[in-house]
Design a protein around this motif. Sequence first.
Motif, PDB file in Angstrom:
ATOM      1  N   VAL A 230       1.634  -2.586  -2.717  1.00  0.00           N
ATOM      2  CA  VAL A 230       2.237  -2.838  -1.400  1.00  0.00           C
ATOM      3  C   VAL A 230       2.236  -1.569  -0.560  1.00  0.00           C
ATOM      4  CG1 VAL A 230       4.356  -3.494  -0.193  1.00  0.00           C
ATOM      5  CG2 VAL A 230       3.661  -4.734  -2.252  1.00  0.00           C
ATOM      6  N   ARG A 231       2.584  -0.427  -1.151  1.00  0.00           N
ATOM      7  CA  ARG A 231       2.644   0.835  -0.402  1.00  0.00           C
ATOM      8  C   ARG A 231       1.280   1.224   0.148  1.00  0.00           C
ATOM      9  NH1 ARG A 231       6.103   2.733  -4.630  1.00  0.00           N
ATOM     10  NH2 ARG A 231       4.295   3.794  -5.550  1.00  0.00           N
ATOM     11  N   ARG A 232       0.214   0.835  -0.540  1.00  0.00           N
ATOM     12  CA  ARG A 232      -1.132   1.205  -0.089  1.00  0.00           C
ATOM     13  C   ARG A 232      -1.683   0.279   0.983  1.00  0.00           C
ATOM     14  NH1 ARG A 232      -1.584   1.843  -5.710  1.00  0.00           N
ATOM     15  NH2 ARG A 232      -2.702  -0.152  -5.909  1.00  0.00           N
ATOM     16  N   GLN A 233      -0.938  -0.740   1.356  1.00  0.00           N
ATOM     17  CA  GLN A 233      -1.392  -1.697   2.368  1.00  0.00           C
ATOM     18  C   GLN A 233      -0.466  -1.610   3.592  1.00  0.00           C
ATOM     19  OE1 GLN A 233      -4.100  -3.618   2.071  1.00  0.00           O
ATOM     20  NE2 GLN A 233      -4.557  -2.888   0.018  1.00  0.00           N
ATOM     21  N   PRO A 234      -0.858  -0.871   4.648  1.00  0.00           N
ATOM     22  CA  PRO A 234       0.024  -0.686   5.805  1.00  0.00           C
ATOM     23  C   PRO A 234       0.500  -1.988   6.437  1.00  0.00           C
ATOM     24  CG  PRO A 234      -1.819   0.838   5.909  1.00  0.00           C
ATOM     25  CD  PRO A 234      -2.111  -0.095   4.775  1.00  0.00           C
ATOM     26  N   ILE A 235      -0.352  -3.003   6.479  1.00  0.00           N
ATOM     27  CA  ILE A 235       0.080  -4.270   7.067  1.00  0.00           C
ATOM     28  C   ILE A 235       1.156  -4.918   6.200  1.00  0.00           C
ATOM     29  CG2 ILE A 235      -0.650  -6.652   7.521  1.00  0.00           C
ATOM     30  CD1 ILE A 235      -3.200  -5.589   8.692  1.00  0.00           C
ATOM     31  N   LEU A 236       0.992  -4.860   4.894  1.00  0.00           N
ATOM     32  CA  LEU A 236       2.027  -5.410   4.012  1.00  0.00           C
ATOM     33  C   LEU A 236       3.355  -4.676   4.195  1.00  0.00           C
ATOM     34  CD1 LEU A 236       0.288  -6.157   0.580  1.00  0.00           C
ATOM     35  CD2 LEU A 236       0.831  -7.731   2.445  1.00  0.00           C
TER      36      LEU A 236
END
Length: 430
Positions: A230-236
Amino acid sequence: MTEHLTRTAPATARVRPSLWRSRSFLLLWSGQTVSEIGTRVSGVAVPLLAADTLGASVFQISLLTFLAWLPYLIFSLPAGILADRVDQRRLMIACDLGRAALLLSLPVVALVGHLTLVFLYVVVGLSGVLTVAFTVAYRSMLPRLVPAEQLVDGNAKLVTSQQFAELAGPTLSGALIALVGAARTFLTTGLSFAVSAVTLLLIRATPDAAPPAAGRVTVRAALGEGLGFVRRQPILVKLLACTTTSNFFVMAASAIEVPFLRRELHASPLVIGLLFSAGAVGGLVAGALADRLSRRIGTARIIWVAMAAPGPLYLLIPLARPGWGVLLFAVGFSAFSANAVLFNVAAMSYRQRITPAPLLGRVNAAFLWICYGVIPLGALLGGTLGSQLGLRPALWICVLGMWSAAVFVVCSPLRRMRDFPPVGDVTRTS
């Protein structure tokens, strides 16, 4: 998402098999529809049982909401590991049967004259633990039953069932409470979970129903993998912040809505049920049109539009007055229902598409841990504000907080996007 892929795919890929022909999906859908109705019945019956039968205060009623959602804060991450390591269908069946037994115990205990507020707290809390495990497995199972390009349609159908339950459940609850009393109403809820268990039992097990990847890492590593993704996905991250803020204030409002309608607007149980049902119309319509709207407006754009546009109508909720003025509550609730459906369908479909299948349970659990973990805190805030400031001023604070959640998605990369990129490009562009 589906619109973007349709534009770039060859013509032969445009023909999609209908979900109406998917036996497994239809079984999941039908079982969830029945259990959602039962859940909405208990959603009205629990606070009314506490308020009218057990004489609970506003704060004591808010504790029921707190206990129902506290398990998300405590058990979501372990439930994600469990869902990635076991057969998700069997886990859901066990949770359904457990919840049925717990809720059926309420009318039995009431019949022998031993129903207390403490017993109600225990039933609500234990049911919440089973609901956490069920929800994580449920959100991870859908991508195994339907193709990726049909996730929006599948999620839309499931959310539409939730909205239908919002429409029918409260009215049914109010009628049942008026006829047989609040305690006996839980017979309906218990049986609905039993029906859900039967439909899940009839689903044919999928070949990859129990992904083995999670079993090859330690518990600590498994917990970190979901949060790390989750942290690696800015949109998430933006979606998570928006959902968390909204949930916090939504549940603060939910903790005091029934007392507000009952004590400030002097609404009867039947009228309360009708108001919640009428308010669910917006969500029901939005769910029926979600797939079409996401393709027309844009799979990315619809997220921030759905969050921002209905906000002014939320203000009608605390403006409601006794008599015909209670309809303002239904209009405001309907606007929020439409918002929630469109946002949830798009956001959930995006998360399901970009997350590797062996990791999906833990990613869903990470979302639930944070965005549902704040819900018991929101319930406590609602009860505290209602007790200290009064129910109407507390609702004003809650609805303004609900609308403020839109800031996270309006001020994000989503504002500059129409559609999400193809699945293979998501990790590079999000």
